[in-house]
Design an enzyme around this catalytic site. Structure first.
Site, mmCIF file in Angstrom:
data_model
loop_
_atom_site.group_PDB
_atom_site.id
_atom_site.type_symbol
_atom_site.label_atom_id
_atom_site.label_comp_id
_atom_site.label_asym_id
_atom_site.label_seq_id
_atom_site.Cartn_x
_atom_site.Cartn_y
_atom_site.Cartn_z
ATOM 1 N N HIS A 128 -8.164 3.317 -9.079
ATOM 2 C CA HIS A 128 -8.152 1.913 -8.657
ATOM 3 C C HIS A 128 -9.562 1.397 -8.369
ATOM 4 O O HIS A 128 -9.729 0.393 -7.695
ATOM 5 C CB HIS A 128 -7.256 1.717 -7.435
ATOM 6 C CG HIS A 128 -5.799 1.908 -7.733
ATOM 7 N ND1 HIS A 128 -4.817 1.929 -6.776
ATOM 8 C CD2 HIS A 128 -5.145 2.086 -8.923
ATOM 9 C CE1 HIS A 128 -3.632 2.114 -7.338
ATOM 10 N NE2 HIS A 128 -3.814 2.231 -8.641
ATOM 11 N N GLY B 180 -0.168 12.102 0.587
ATOM 12 C CA GLY B 180 -0.449 10.798 1.191
ATOM 13 C C GLY B 180 -0.206 9.629 0.267
ATOM 14 O O GLY B 180 -0.894 8.623 0.341
ATOM 15 N N SER C 86 3.232 7.421 -1.413
ATOM 16 C CA SER C 86 4.679 7.273 -1.558
ATOM 17 C C SER C 86 5.072 7.022 -3.005
ATOM 18 O O SER C 86 6.247 6.826 -3.306
ATOM 19 C CB SER C 86 5.181 6.120 -0.681
ATOM 20 O OG SER C 86 4.858 6.378 0.659
ATOM 21 N N ASN D 41 -7.230 5.543 -3.765
ATOM 22 C CA ASN D 41 -7.989 4.921 -2.680
ATOM 23 C C ASN D 41 -9.343 4.425 -3.182
ATOM 24 O O ASN D 41 -9.923 4.992 -4.101
ATOM 25 C CB ASN D 41 -8.182 5.913 -1.529
ATOM 26 C CG ASN D 41 -6.842 6.336 -0.938
ATOM 27 O OD1 ASN D 41 -5.859 5.621 -1.078
ATOM 28 N ND2 ASN D 41 -6.813 7.494 -0.317
#
Ligand code: ZN
Length: 258
Positions: A127, A200, A202, A110
């Site tokens: 990221h 949280g 996938s 995130n």
């Protein structure tokens, strides 16, 4: 309701025991960790952020370079969601676990800075982050806060106060490499942990999706909390197909209370 069942209570106790018994627990979080805070997963259909643009095209280095107006027009609603978002109970629970010594590092995909805002210290942002912007010309770094109100309210594209060149959010765009130092820290944390909590995410985005494989291949325990299935589920010691904001605080209460 499944979350109130005896089975879930038992699984929560077992997850708490595993984390308590670990020497180095590492957490990997993704978009699903921030959706309870109101930050949409921009990759998901239905987020509203897919409707006008394809993220892989617009959230790319080439769009930023050659069509910055289009890039910033796409970013504006996402920025607005991130700026309004507050850490949710799962963010706070991880910060509590870290300060009590039960979590050594959080690797996050995130860019919303919510882990840090909740009080977490050891956060590896693979990221990048939306919290800072860097000048494309003089490379001076600026805190986003001073630019975001004008950007969100009026669409004013952020420019460097010193040299007036375009400022680039310090997030990793499509076509960009992951930041080397952060990526090495993430790999190292994954290889050396004895427990990984995947929460949280996938695990659809490479190369981050490979980190839990690295952990379990090295003998780490694996706990997965995610609303949908992931490819690593079959290797998990414990699997919660549920909301992180529901499960993580319950595991944390079990650890810190018991
Ligand atoms: Zn500059």
């Amino acid at each position: 309701m499944i979350t109130d069942s005896q089975e879930t209570n038992n699984a929560i106790r077992r997850a708490a025991r595993l984390i308590k018994a670990s020497r180095k627990a590492v957490v990997l979080t993704g978009a699903g960790f921030s959706t309870p805070s109101g930050v949409p997963d921009f990759r998901s259909p239905g987020s509203g952020l897919w409707t006008r643009y394809l993220p892989m095209e617009v959230a790319s280095l080439s769009t930023f370079r050659y069509d910055p107006e289009k890039f910033f027009a796409w970013l504006r609603p996402l920025a607005s969601h991130m700026l309004r978002a507050e850490p949710n109970p799962a963010h706070k629970a991880l910060a509590d676990l870290e300060s009590a010594g039960f979590v050594k590092a959080i690797i996050t995909q995130n860019i919303d800075f919510l882990h840090q805002r909740a009080g977490s210290k050891s956060v590896i942002e693979v990221h990048g982050t939306f919290n800072t912007l860097t000048c494309t010309s003089c490379y001076k770094q600026h805190n986003s806060a001073g630019f975001m109100d004008m950007f969100i309210e009026e669409g004013t594209i952020p420019h460097c106060p010193d040299c007036h060149s375009l400022l680039k959010p310090d997030v990793i765009l499509f076509e960009e490499q992951l930041p080397v130092r952060m990526w090495m820290l993430a790999q190292e944390a994954s290889s050396t942990c004895d427990l990984m909590l995947v929460a949280g995410t996938s695990l659809e985005v490479m190369p981050s999706a490979g980190l839990p494989v690295r952990a379990v291949d090295n003998g780490a325990h694996l706990v997965v909390v995610n609303k949908s299935t992931t490819f690593i589920d079959e290797r998990a010691d414990l699997l919660f197909m549920d909301d992180v904001a529901e499960i993580i605080p319950r595991i944390t209460a079990e650890i810190l209370g018991g």
